[in-house]
Each structure stands twice: as structure tokens, then as C-alpha cells.
Design a protein around this motif. Structure first.
Motif, PDB file in Angstrom:
ATOM      1  N   THR A  23       0.843  -1.185   0.000  1.00  0.00           N
ATOM      2  CA  THR A  23       0.000   0.000   0.000  1.00  0.00           C
ATOM      3  C   THR A  23       0.881   1.239   0.000  1.00  0.00           C
ATOM      4  O   THR A  23       2.067   1.174   0.358  1.00  0.00           O
ATOM      5  CB  THR A  23      -0.920   0.020   1.231  1.00  0.00           C
ATOM      6  N   SER A  25      -0.925   4.119   1.150  1.00  0.00           N
ATOM      7  CA  SER A  25      -1.910   4.958   1.823  1.00  0.00           C
ATOM      8  C   SER A  25      -1.335   5.584   3.095  1.00  0.00           C
ATOM      9  O   SER A  25      -0.743   4.882   3.924  1.00  0.00           O
ATOM     10  CB  SER A  25      -3.149   4.146   2.183  1.00  0.00           C
ATOM     11  N   SER A  28      -2.271   3.869   6.415  1.00  0.00           N
ATOM     12  CA  SER A  28      -1.609   2.649   6.900  1.00  0.00           C
ATOM     13  C   SER A  28      -0.665   2.949   8.066  1.00  0.00           C
ATOM     14  O   SER A  28      -0.082   2.039   8.652  1.00  0.00           O
ATOM     15  CB  SER A  28      -0.844   1.969   5.763  1.00  0.00           C
ATOM     16  N   GLY A  33      -1.713  -1.224   9.952  1.00  0.00           N
ATOM     17  CA  GLY A  33      -1.703  -0.981   8.517  1.00  0.00           C
ATOM     18  C   GLY A  33      -3.074  -1.163   7.899  1.00  0.00           C
ATOM     19  O   GLY A  33      -4.077  -1.362   8.584  1.00  0.00           O
ATOM     20  N   ASP A  34      -3.109  -1.073   6.577  1.00  0.00           N
ATOM     21  CA  ASP A  34      -4.349  -1.276   5.836  1.00  0.00           C
ATOM     22  C   ASP A  34      -4.690  -2.758   5.817  1.00  0.00           C
ATOM     23  O   ASP A  34      -3.879  -3.573   5.366  1.00  0.00           O
ATOM     24  CB  ASP A  34      -4.204  -0.788   4.392  1.00  0.00           C
ATOM     25  N   ARG A  36      -6.189  -5.753   4.071  1.00  0.00           N
ATOM     26  CA  ARG A  36      -6.361  -5.992   2.647  1.00  0.00           C
ATOM     27  C   ARG A  36      -7.662  -6.723   2.347  1.00  0.00           C
ATOM     28  O   ARG A  36      -8.206  -7.443   3.199  1.00  0.00           O
ATOM     29  CB  ARG A  36      -5.182  -6.824   2.143  1.00  0.00           C
ATOM     30  N   SER A 122      -2.456  -7.514   6.146  1.00  0.00           N
ATOM     31  CA  SER A 122      -2.421  -6.055   6.230  1.00  0.00           C
ATOM     32  C   SER A 122      -1.093  -5.558   5.665  1.00  0.00           C
ATOM     33  O   SER A 122      -0.121  -6.309   5.583  1.00  0.00           O
ATOM     34  CB  SER A 122      -2.597  -5.574   7.672  1.00  0.00           C
ATOM     35  N   SER A 123      -1.079  -4.283   5.270  1.00  0.00           N
ATOM     36  CA  SER A 123       0.127  -3.695   4.681  1.00  0.00           C
ATOM     37  C   SER A 123       0.375  -2.302   5.247  1.00  0.00           C
ATOM     38  O   SER A 123      -0.562  -1.544   5.477  1.00  0.00           O
ATOM     39  CB  SER A 123      -0.009  -3.599   3.152  1.00  0.00           C
ATOM     40  N   VAL A 124       1.652  -1.995   5.465  1.00  0.00           N
ATOM     41  CA  VAL A 124       2.077  -0.661   5.872  1.00  0.00           C
ATOM     42  C   VAL A 124       2.977  -0.091   4.781  1.00  0.00           C
ATOM     43  O   VAL A 124       3.894  -0.772   4.310  1.00  0.00           O
ATOM     44  CB  VAL A 124       2.849  -0.708   7.211  1.00  0.00           C
ATOM     45  N   TYR A 126       3.878   4.104   3.832  1.00  0.00           N
ATOM     46  CA  TYR A 126       3.520   5.515   3.799  1.00  0.00           C
ATOM     47  C   TYR A 126       4.771   6.379   3.912  1.00  0.00           C
ATOM     48  O   TYR A 126       5.837   5.926   4.359  1.00  0.00           O
ATOM     49  CB  TYR A 126       2.558   5.865   4.939  1.00  0.00           C
ATOM     50  N   GLY A 149       4.340  -5.515   6.543  1.00  0.00           N
ATOM     51  CA  GLY A 149       2.987  -6.031   6.501  1.00  0.00           C
ATOM     52  C   GLY A 149       2.857  -7.345   7.248  1.00  0.00           C
ATOM     53  O   GLY A 149       3.842  -7.919   7.722  1.00  0.00           O
TER      54      GLY A 149
END
Length: 421
Positions: A23, A25, A28, A33-34, A36, A122-124, A126, A149
Motif C-alpha cells: 500500500t 496509503s 496505513s 496498517g491497511d 487488505r 495487512s500492509s504498511v 507511507y 505487513g
């Protein structure tokens, strides 16, 4: 031959996707994180619905659906996301490509199916800049970056103990590393300060589902579903270093390890609250389907003590999804386009995350095609999503995005006795 070419092409694309961030974003930065999308392309293009099940597709979010499988199914998906990030003063465009899932499902016995696979959880990813002025009138620059992530290995089983009633369970092991860094520099000061944090995460969670799909008037099916993803208890092993660096050379000057044991932050728990999803749908087998789902999660119980971010709070989360599909004539021999599955949907997610006093919500419109490969049950799935997340109020960022999904669903028969003529 077509299948082999498509599999090879997907593997080449996936290798490039794995090497990229999950990501970009700015949101995150929060939580872990986001989170998914964890459904196949087929499900995502119906607004993310999880209640629909058939005999030739894997349903990653509803383990009871494995009871419907009649063929061994291999599935893989990748996605490409084009972002437009906008705040009150400027705008930026960027993109990211990801491998979304690799899975296999197969019938074990009549009305019993199982599967396993790998997917990101999930993903980080930024990079944020914050420029302020201190009491002496000097400009202070803070640069926040994050990477990493959490991935997931899972195994599922579904069975149908009573006609039209299916039960299923998925056990998942989650693991990964999240890296956070903050760099601060002050105008006309030779050295800057740096704060690096790392969390190595692992833990289990379970997903239970119940589907009831009675036949109505012989040709219609009522779809009802309950899915409960139990609380994920993740354990984070944390490290933190603080120090200074030269603004000229970029080299670290003095970096020391922080004693996290003194504040009980060396090992922390991250609890992902239980999420429940209720679904209702109606359709005619192999012709059309319409469905809707409502999900809710007590996200107000979430906390990540190690990060200690001050400008975020968490409230209870909920989401709505609506979607379906239509096949003009799946038996058509003369018209290929009549055998294509046309999918569409929409979703609205109230994430429960509040940043600078503003709710961070996400809205998306989805549509896609399921294209048969030759005369088999295998298919190539294309999907598109237009969405918007966040806001430009309160010095925040609004994300507008176009997501393109490509998925393969390939079918085969296992344990089939060979006949000798």
C-alpha cells in the motif's frame, strides 16, 4: 495450453507484485496498517459479498462454501491500484501492484471440501511530511515513513451435515514485520534526531460460517449466511532505537536501544476484535444472483500500545455491501459473450477509525467479467473498482482510486481412476 500460458504469465506478474509495497496509503500509519481485501476477484467484484457459493469457485471468506466444491480448484489473483492523493493544498498520483492470494480447494468426500493458501492480511507503506514552526521561529520538519505487513497462511474445511445447511471453519496463522521511522530536523541545526521502531508479529485467528441455501419453487435459491471472524490475538515483539544523524552526510551519529522492558512494551498484544457478517441473497442457479451483507465489529476495543499515536481514536466499525451477477446463457455454443459472467456491486465501509476528529470511511463501486477458458469450467476474471476514502478536512488526505483485478480460477479432477481401453 491456454491454461499453462496464463499460469506462467500470472507467475511473472506476481513476482514483480511481491517486490512492491502492499500500500501507499497514509492511513496505513495507524493500527497494523491497511487491512487488505481477502476475497477472490469474483467476490470483490460483487461488492465484496461472501455469501455466494458454487461448485467451481473458491470462496476465501466463507469456509462453509467449500462444501459445494465438486472439482479441485486452483486460484490466484493480483491487483493494480492507481491512487490520487489530495489534501487541502496539493495533489499527487501514484500506484501499487500486489499479489492478493494463492489458494487451492478440493472436494474430500461428497458434500465435504477443504482448502489452504497464502494471502496478505495487512500492509504498511507511507511517507508523510509535517512542517511546523517552534517557539524560536525556526522551521521544524518531521518525516514519517513506514513499511512491511502481516501475511496469512490458512486452512479451511466445509461440510453439509443436513441438506441445504453448510458449516465451515478457517484457521489462520498470521505473521510479519512492521517498520516505522520518524526523522526530525530543525532549521539551521546541524544534526537531526531519528526514532526507529519495529514490531515482529504473529498469532492465530479463526473464521466460522453457516450457510443455509434452500430451493424455492424448484429453480430459485435463497441464500442466507452468518460469518464470524473471531478475535485475532496477535503478539508483537518490539524494538526501538533513538539517536541523532548528520543532515549533511545522512549518517547516524549516536543510536541507542530503548529499554522497552521498563514500560512493559517489549512484548505487547494486538487484539483485532471479532467481526460478524450477516448475508441475504436470492437467485437462479447459473443465471443470476443478487445479495446484500451487513458487517459489524467492536473496533473500539482495538489498541496498539507500542506506537502510542495521539491523534487517532477507534469506534465500532460497520460496512454494507450489495452486488450480484448475470449470465446470459452459460450453455451457449455459438456466442462466447453469452457465457461470460457479468458482475457488479457497491460497498460502504465505516472503518471505526477517527483521525483528527474525522471519521475515515471508504466507498467503492465494483464491476467485472468472468470469462470462460475454452470448453472447461476454468475462467479468467477481470475486475474494476472505483473508490474514495478519507477527507481533506482537518489537514487530512482524501484518496481516490481505480483498482484493477486479475484472477485465475482453474479446475481439475483429483483421485480419478484411469480407464484402459
Amino acid at each position: 495450453m491456454v491454461k499453462k500460458i496464463l499460469i506462467a504469465l500470472l507467475c511473472v506478474i506476481a513476482q514483480g507484485a511481491i517486490a512492491q509495497k502492499g500500500t501507499i496509503s497514509p492511513y496505513s500509519y495507524f493500527g497494523i496498517g491497511d487491512q487488505r481485501d481477502n476475497g477472490t476477484v469474483e467476490n470483490q467484484m460483487m461488492g465484496g459479498l461472501s455469501l455466494y457459493a458454487d461448485s467451481i469457485h473458491i470462496n476465501l471468506t466463507n469456509p462453509a462454501a467449500y462444501s459445494k466444491l465438486r472439482l479441485t480448484t486452483y486460484t490466484a489473483g493480483i491487483s493494480h491500484k492507481e491512487y490520487r492523493l489530495k489534501d487541502f493544498t496539493q495533489e499527487q498520483k501514484t500506484s501499487v501492484t500486489n499479489l492478493d492470494y494463492l489458494s487451492i480447494g478440493f472436494p474430500v468426500a461428497p458434500k465435504v471440501g477443504a482448502g489452504f493458501g497464502l494471502m496478505p492480511y495487512s500492509s504498511v507503506g507511507y511517507s508523510l511530511n509535517d512542517i511546523t514552526t517552534n517557539s524560536n521561529g525556526a522551521e521544524v520538519t518531521n518525516i514519517f515513513t513506514g513499511d512491511g505487513g502481516v501475511n496469512r497462511i490458512y486452512a479451511s474445511i466445509g461440510f453439509e451435515p443436513i441438506k441445504n445447511l453448510s458449516l465451515g471453519v478457517t484457521a489462520s496463522y498470521n505473521f510479519g514485520t512492521l517498520d516505522y521511522e520518524r526523522i526530525q530536523s530543525v532549521e539551521d541545526v546541524q544534526f537531526g534526531t531519528i526514532d526507529r521502531r519495529e514490531s515482529k508479529i504473529n498469532g492465530y485467528d479463526f473464521n466460522y460460517s453457516l450457510n443455509y441455501t434452500p430451493t424455492i419453487k424448484e429453480k430459485y435459491t435463497l441464500f442466507t449466511s452468518i460469518v464470524v471472524n473471531t478475535q485475532g490475538n496477535l503478539v508483537a515483539k518490539n524494538t526501538q532505537t533513538l539517536g541523532s544523524f548528520s543532515l549533511v552526510s545522512g549518517r547516524d551519529i549516536e543510536v541507542v536501544d530503548v529499554n522497552l522492558d521498563a514500560n512493559n512494551l517489549r512484548n505487547t498484544e494486538i487484539k483485532i476484535p471479532t467481526k460478524a457478517t450477516l448475508g441475504l441473497g436470492f437467485g437462479e442457479d447459473k443465471k443470476w444472483f443478487l445479495g446484500a451483507e451487513y458487517s459489524f465489529q467492536k473496533f473500539s476495543d482495538f489498541e496498539n500500545q507500542f506506537l502510542g499515536i495521539q491523534n487517532v481514536t477507534y469506534d465500532d466499525a460497520s460496512s454494507f455491501a450489495f452486488g450480484g451477477y448475470w449470465v446470459p446463457d452459460y450453455r451457449s455454443l455459438s456466442g462466447y459473450f453469452k457465457r461470460i459472467t457479468y458482475r457488479a456491486g457497491l460497498r460502504y465501509d465505516m472503518s471505526g477509525m477517527t483521525v483528527n476528529g474525522k471519521d475515515i470511511n471508504d466507498f467503492g463501486i465494483t464491476f467485472g467479467l468472468g470469462m470462460p477458458l475454452g470448453n472447461s469450467f476454468s475462467n479468467l476474471n477481470l475486475g474494476f473498482e472505483l473508490g474514495r476514502r478519507g477527507t481533506t478536512d482537518a489537514n487530512l488526505v482524501e484518496e481516490s482510486y481505480l483498482k484493477i483485478n486479475v484472477g485465475l480460477s482453474l479446475n481439475d479432477k483429483w483421485f480419478q481412476k484411469r480407464k484402459i481401453n
